[in-house]
Design a protein around this motif. Sequence first.
Motif, PDB file in Angstrom:
ATOM      1  N   UNK A  20       0.842  -1.199   0.000  1.00 48.21           N
ATOM      2  CA  UNK A  20       0.000   0.000   0.000  1.00 48.21           C
ATOM      3  C   UNK A  20       0.877   1.249   0.000  1.00 48.21           C
ATOM      4  N   UNK A  21       0.379   2.301  -0.602  1.00 49.28           N
ATOM      5  CA  UNK A  21       1.118   3.559  -0.675  1.00 49.28           C
ATOM      6  C   UNK A  21       0.299   4.673  -0.035  1.00 49.28           C
ATOM      7  N   UNK A  22       0.994   5.739   0.340  1.00 51.24           N
ATOM      8  CA  UNK A  22       0.315   6.965   0.730  1.00 51.24           C
ATOM      9  C   UNK A  22       0.041   7.698  -0.585  1.00 51.24           C
ATOM     10  N   UNK A  23      -1.223   7.805  -1.002  1.00 51.96           N
ATOM     11  CA  UNK A  23      -1.517   8.308  -2.354  1.00 51.96           C
ATOM     12  C   UNK A  23      -0.891   9.654  -2.703  1.00 51.96           C
ATOM     13  N   UNK A 128      -7.144  -2.873  -5.294  1.00 52.22           N
ATOM     14  CA  UNK A 128      -8.249  -2.045  -4.793  1.00 52.22           C
ATOM     15  C   UNK A 128      -7.805  -0.615  -4.544  1.00 52.22           C
ATOM     16  N   UNK A 129      -6.562  -0.440  -4.066  1.00 48.81           N
ATOM     17  CA  UNK A 129      -6.077   0.913  -3.843  1.00 48.81           C
ATOM     18  C   UNK A 129      -5.859   1.639  -5.174  1.00 48.81           C
ATOM     19  N   UNK A 134      -7.502   5.863  -8.827  1.00 48.42           N
ATOM     20  CA  UNK A 134      -8.013   6.273 -10.150  1.00 48.42           C
ATOM     21  C   UNK A 134      -9.337   7.023 -10.000  1.00 48.42           C
ATOM     22  N   UNK A 135     -10.219   6.515  -9.137  1.00 49.14           N
ATOM     23  CA  UNK A 135     -11.495   7.203  -8.898  1.00 49.14           C
ATOM     24  C   UNK A 135     -11.260   8.621  -8.376  1.00 49.14           C
ATOM     25  N   UNK A 136     -10.412   8.753  -7.368  1.00 47.23           N
ATOM     26  CA  UNK A 136     -10.212  10.071  -6.766  1.00 47.23           C
ATOM     27  C   UNK A 136      -9.552  11.040  -7.753  1.00 47.23           C
ATOM     28  N   UNK A 137      -8.727  10.520  -8.663  1.00 46.50           N
ATOM     29  CA  UNK A 137      -8.075  11.398  -9.635  1.00 46.50           C
ATOM     30  C   UNK A 137      -9.063  12.054 -10.590  1.00 46.50           C
TER      31      UNK A 137
END
Length: 194
Positions: A20-23, A128-129, A134-137
Amino acid sequence: MSEEQTQSTAERIKQERQNAVQPEPFLKEAGAVKDTGDEQKLAFTDSFAERVAGHIENLQTEEIDITDIAQLFDAPESEVLEKDHDYTAWRVYNTVYNWPSEGAFVFDVATDRALREIEPAWDDVPTNQRFMIAQSLRSFQDWCLFCDGTMDFNNTPVQSCCSDRQVITLYCTDCDRRFLEFRMEEDQGVDMNS
């Protein structure tokens, strides 16, 4: 049986946590987003916006196919199926993913392609992340990358594209493409986590 299906839940959760990354730092380091000077507001860098717009233009002349969805969700093509709905929806493994418009769907595929070009670690981000990023972008567009129109929130509740609930939307005022839907919670305003 696919690797995802043979992997135990505990193994999958452990792997997702490790990768997982910090977006925000991840996207800034990749050169995809930048601070705008407004409090807590980010936007695409000019070069990333051009890259995504180029992919959007290509995707409007070529058809998105099962290979694109398989790549987006890191799944074998045998586990991907387009659903027959009035809205854009695909089943990947046992989960059905939907988009508020064909434009939002094209945008996600274009963003995925662009991130793969500039950031090799994008493939390592848990599936999933990646989908949530992609959704938030979609909300990072200063203008519509389809028509150069104005992006705006419609604060008047409207019918969701894919359910019986009322939502507010992020959309282009020129071409009317809907990019995000935010669920209205009864007596609580907007649920920005949907």
